[in-house]
Design a protein around this motif. Structure first.
Motif, short mmCIF file in Angstrom:
data_model
loop_
_atom_site.label_atom_id
_atom_site.label_comp_id
_atom_site.label_asym_id
_atom_site.label_seq_id
_atom_site.Cartn_x
_atom_site.Cartn_y
_atom_site.Cartn_z
N ARG A 175 0.82 -1.22 0.00
CA ARG A 175 0.00 0.00 0.00
C ARG A 175 0.85 1.26 0.00
N TYR A 176 1.99 1.26 0.73
CA TYR A 176 2.80 2.46 0.91
C TYR A 176 4.05 2.37 0.05
N GLU A 189 4.13 7.62 -0.23
CA GLU A 189 2.85 7.82 -0.90
C GLU A 189 1.88 6.71 -0.53
N ASP A 190 0.64 7.13 -0.14
CA ASP A 190 -0.43 6.16 0.15
C ASP A 190 -1.15 5.88 -1.17
N LEU A 191 -0.95 4.69 -1.70
CA LEU A 191 -1.51 4.36 -3.01
C LEU A 191 -3.04 4.25 -2.97
N ASN A 193 -5.18 6.15 -1.28
CA ASN A 193 -5.80 7.48 -1.25
C ASN A 193 -5.09 8.49 -2.14
N ASN A 194 -4.08 8.05 -2.86
CA ASN A 194 -3.32 8.94 -3.73
C ASN A 194 -2.85 10.17 -2.96
N ASN A 195 -2.18 9.91 -1.83
CA ASN A 195 -1.77 10.99 -0.94
C ASN A 195 -0.32 10.75 -0.51
N ARG A 196 0.45 11.82 -0.51
CA ARG A 196 1.86 11.75 -0.10
C ARG A 196 2.05 12.46 1.22
#
Length: 204
Positions: A175-176, A189-191, A193-196
């Motif tokens: 995931r990360y 990056e959190d895949l 939630n598309n969040n870094r």
């Protein structure tokens, strides 16, 4: 036969014209001073009662229809002075307010029980929708680095009781993704939630 001179004929014509004028003035004065003829007396005539000679037909139920007669007996053109004199002698004697008198007691109107409705303006616009919730924090802890034989820096990551050693581009827990590793922090990056997020180095 007596012959008149032209001078005498002229004087005679003037005298005759004067006499005609005097007669006309006298007739006009006597005609205006004459009293007018008395009015003709009004003779009251009793209404003539007439009855209808038409035959009365029986109604379908068997009763005889009532004859109302003609309306000629109701059309009496005689002026009734007695009725007019009775109306002139009437005097207003009511107990309430006289609508024809300015000094009459005014009518008191009670105040309305319900308050007057105030005209309101347009309703306010609805509030804007709330912003989306922030993404959940990345559940990893960065507690140190090491360098391999190739000189590439790697990070020690802790997820619960599991420890991971990851370098740039590695994926932890499927995931990360580790983007970059520095001495005091790493970018992950959190895949899902598309969040870094940047994770700092934990103090020892």
């Amino acid at each position: 036969m007596i012959r008149l001179t032209p001078d005498q004929m002229k004087k005679g014509g003037i005298i005759a014209a004067f006499a005609l004028v005097a007669v006309g003035v006298l007739y006009y004065q006597l005609h205006d001073d004459a009293p007018p003829p008395p009015p003709a007396p009004v003779v009251a005539t009793a209404p003539v009662k007439t009855t209808s000679t038409a035959k009365v037909n029986a109604t379908p139920s068997g009763n005889v229809a009532k004859s109302l007669g003609t309306t000629s007996a109701q059309l009496d053109p005689t002026l009734r002075m007695e009725a007019m004199l009775v109306t002139e002698s009437l005097v207003y004697s009511g107990n309430g307010r006289n609508i024809f008198s300015a000094s009459s007691v005014p009518i008191v109107i009670d105040k309305p029980i319900a308050p007057v409705r105030v005209k309101q303006g347009p309703p306010p616009p609805p509030p804007p929708p709330p912003p989306p919730p922030p993404p959940p924090p990345i559940d990893l802890k960065f507690f140190g680095t090491t360098s391999g034989a190739d000189g590439k820096r790697r990070a020690f990551l802790l997820h619960g009781e599991d420890v991971f050693l990851a370098s740039d581009g590695d994926i932890v827990q499927r995931r990360y993704k580790v983007i970059s590793v520095s001495a005091n922090s790493i970018l992950v990056e959190d895949l899902a939630n598309n969040n870094r997020q940047t994770l700092p180095l934990l103090a020892r």
